[in-house]
Design a protein around this motif. Sequence first.
Motif, mmCIF file in Angstrom:
data_model
loop_
_atom_site.group_PDB
_atom_site.id
_atom_site.type_symbol
_atom_site.label_atom_id
_atom_site.label_comp_id
_atom_site.label_asym_id
_atom_site.label_seq_id
_atom_site.Cartn_x
_atom_site.Cartn_y
_atom_site.Cartn_z
ATOM 1 N N UNK A 1 -7.111 -7.133 -2.009
ATOM 2 C CA UNK A 1 -6.723 -7.446 -0.636
ATOM 3 C C UNK A 1 -5.363 -6.850 -0.293
ATOM 4 N N UNK A 2 -4.559 -6.578 -1.309
ATOM 5 C CA UNK A 2 -3.232 -5.996 -1.099
ATOM 6 C C UNK A 2 -3.263 -4.473 -1.165
ATOM 7 N N UNK A 3 -4.003 -3.899 -2.142
ATOM 8 C CA UNK A 3 -3.806 -2.472 -2.412
ATOM 9 C C UNK A 3 -5.040 -1.580 -2.243
ATOM 10 N N UNK A 4 -6.220 -2.134 -2.024
ATOM 11 C CA UNK A 4 -7.416 -1.290 -2.050
ATOM 12 C C UNK A 4 -7.375 -0.185 -0.993
ATOM 13 N N UNK A 5 -7.091 -0.520 0.246
ATOM 14 C CA UNK A 5 -7.076 0.506 1.288
ATOM 15 C C UNK A 5 -6.001 1.549 1.013
ATOM 16 N N UNK A 6 -4.873 1.114 0.494
ATOM 17 C CA UNK A 6 -3.793 2.054 0.197
ATOM 18 C C UNK A 6 -4.173 3.001 -0.931
ATOM 19 N N UNK A 7 -4.765 2.452 -1.987
ATOM 20 C CA UNK A 7 -5.155 3.286 -3.125
ATOM 21 C C UNK A 7 -6.207 4.301 -2.722
ATOM 22 N N UNK A 8 -7.226 3.813 -2.035
ATOM 23 C CA UNK A 8 -8.297 4.736 -1.640
ATOM 24 C C UNK A 8 -7.778 5.789 -0.669
ATOM 25 N N UNK A 9 -6.915 5.364 0.253
ATOM 26 C CA UNK A 9 -6.355 6.320 1.192
ATOM 27 C C UNK A 9 -5.476 7.361 0.523
ATOM 28 N N UNK A 10 -4.711 6.929 -0.476
ATOM 29 C CA UNK A 10 -3.857 7.866 -1.211
ATOM 30 C C UNK A 10 -4.696 8.880 -1.968
ATOM 31 N N UNK A 11 -5.715 8.410 -2.678
ATOM 32 C CA UNK A 11 -6.524 9.320 -3.478
ATOM 33 C C UNK A 11 -7.348 10.268 -2.612
ATOM 34 N N UNK A 12 -7.714 9.816 -1.406
ATOM 35 C CA UNK A 12 -8.493 10.661 -0.508
ATOM 36 C C UNK A 12 -7.625 11.628 0.287
ATOM 37 N N UNK A 13 -6.316 11.464 0.194
ATOM 38 C CA UNK A 13 -5.419 12.307 0.959
ATOM 39 C C UNK A 13 -5.226 11.862 2.397
ATOM 40 N N UNK A 14 -5.722 10.664 2.733
ATOM 41 C CA UNK A 14 -5.588 10.155 4.094
ATOM 42 C C UNK A 14 -4.243 9.475 4.332
ATOM 43 N N UNK A 15 -3.556 9.078 3.244
ATOM 44 C CA UNK A 15 -2.243 8.463 3.342
ATOM 45 C C UNK A 15 -1.260 9.240 2.477
ATOM 46 N N UNK A 16 -0.038 9.366 2.952
ATOM 47 C CA UNK A 16 1.006 9.891 2.090
ATOM 48 C C UNK A 16 1.416 8.791 1.118
ATOM 49 N N UNK A 17 2.110 9.173 0.067
ATOM 50 C CA UNK A 17 2.553 8.154 -0.881
ATOM 51 C C UNK A 17 3.492 7.140 -0.220
ATOM 52 N N UNK A 18 4.482 7.571 0.562
ATOM 53 C CA UNK A 18 5.326 6.566 1.227
ATOM 54 C C UNK A 18 4.531 5.631 2.129
ATOM 55 N N UNK A 19 3.517 6.137 2.819
ATOM 56 C CA UNK A 19 2.691 5.275 3.664
ATOM 57 C C UNK A 19 1.925 4.253 2.827
ATOM 58 N N UNK A 20 1.361 4.700 1.715
ATOM 59 C CA UNK A 20 0.605 3.793 0.844
ATOM 60 C C UNK A 20 1.518 2.722 0.258
ATOM 61 N N UNK A 21 2.690 3.118 -0.195
ATOM 62 C CA UNK A 21 3.655 2.163 -0.759
ATOM 63 C C UNK A 21 4.052 1.138 0.295
ATOM 64 N N UNK A 22 4.330 1.598 1.499
ATOM 65 C CA UNK A 22 4.757 0.692 2.561
ATOM 66 C C UNK A 22 3.664 -0.325 2.889
ATOM 67 N N UNK A 23 2.409 0.102 2.870
ATOM 68 C CA UNK A 23 1.309 -0.820 3.177
ATOM 69 C C UNK A 23 1.156 -1.869 2.085
ATOM 70 N N UNK A 24 1.248 -1.457 0.822
ATOM 71 C CA UNK A 24 1.192 -2.425 -0.279
ATOM 72 C C UNK A 24 2.329 -3.425 -0.150
ATOM 73 N N UNK A 25 3.522 -2.935 0.120
ATOM 74 C CA UNK A 25 4.688 -3.820 0.244
ATOM 75 C C UNK A 25 4.484 -4.828 1.368
ATOM 76 N N UNK A 26 3.992 -4.362 2.508
ATOM 77 C CA UNK A 26 3.796 -5.260 3.649
ATOM 78 C C UNK A 26 2.744 -6.316 3.347
ATOM 79 N N UNK A 27 1.658 -5.916 2.695
ATOM 80 C CA UNK A 27 0.601 -6.877 2.376
ATOM 81 C C UNK A 27 1.079 -7.921 1.374
#
Length: 286
Positions: free
Chosen positions: A250-276
């Motif tokens: 619930x915290x990291x799945x969308x961020x991880x998948x987005x990072x690996x797919x190239x849909x999120x930058x690393x800073x964006x993925x980190x920020x989403x995990x932190x916010x969740x």
Amino acid sequence: MSLLILAVDQRPWLTQALYGHTATALPAERAAITDGKHMVLEGLLAALDAEPRLAAHAGILVDEQLGAGVAERARAHHVTLSMPVERGGCDVYETEPADLPGFLAHFRPEFPKVLVRYNVEGSASDNREQRSRLAKVSQAVRDSGGRFLFELLVPPTPEQRNVPSEVFDTEVRPGLIHRAMTEIVEEVPVDVWKLEHLGAPEHYRTAADLAAQAGGECILLGANAPVATLDSWLTDAAANGFTGFAIGRSIWWDSLRGLLAGDLTRPEAIAAVAANYRHFAGTFLQ
């Protein structure tokens, strides 16, 4: 003190979810997953930088197979460390690694964790064998100076599958969890129970009381629930004796998948995990 764990110890399930197989991950897959788990830790650290009061409560649950180096980084940043000591995907508990004392001495996790599927109305012989194995693990954990974290899942028996899932989740399973806790703790000392949501507030209170009678406590697992649902569970658990949570996808799945797919930058993925993480921590601590 509350224990708010970010759980990222998935192994066979994660390989399947990302790449469609449960075989040993290919080198490139392992590298991508490992990098993703480091990103999740970086999200947790970003949350603690933004809200330092959470540092006293924060923990991470991570494996060494697909999360190589995450445990060491977490410890270097003084994040409470939990690590799994079960073979992933087993219906009957098996200890992994083979040299458990050596593993515990090397990584020094504060909360070695087992995941156990245990239904008191299921196979008596399987349950008996699991208790025997888990008693040895509990002793090894205590000998290492750690606290034993026991994730209890109660899958329905074939007969119980005839009950509608909502009824099973809210009316049947809570009683099975309470009975399992009582049965297990007679042979297996448990410091922290990691439990599924229990529906009515009194079910949470009963679980917390059962744990406390043996010197333990309870935290809530996330089960990949939607945010609103998980907020409701956390509110009930916190108000009725639970001392924390262990939330993962619930915290990291969308961020991880987005990072690996190239849909999120690393800073964006980190920020989403932190916010969740900050959101769920805030919900529980309120």
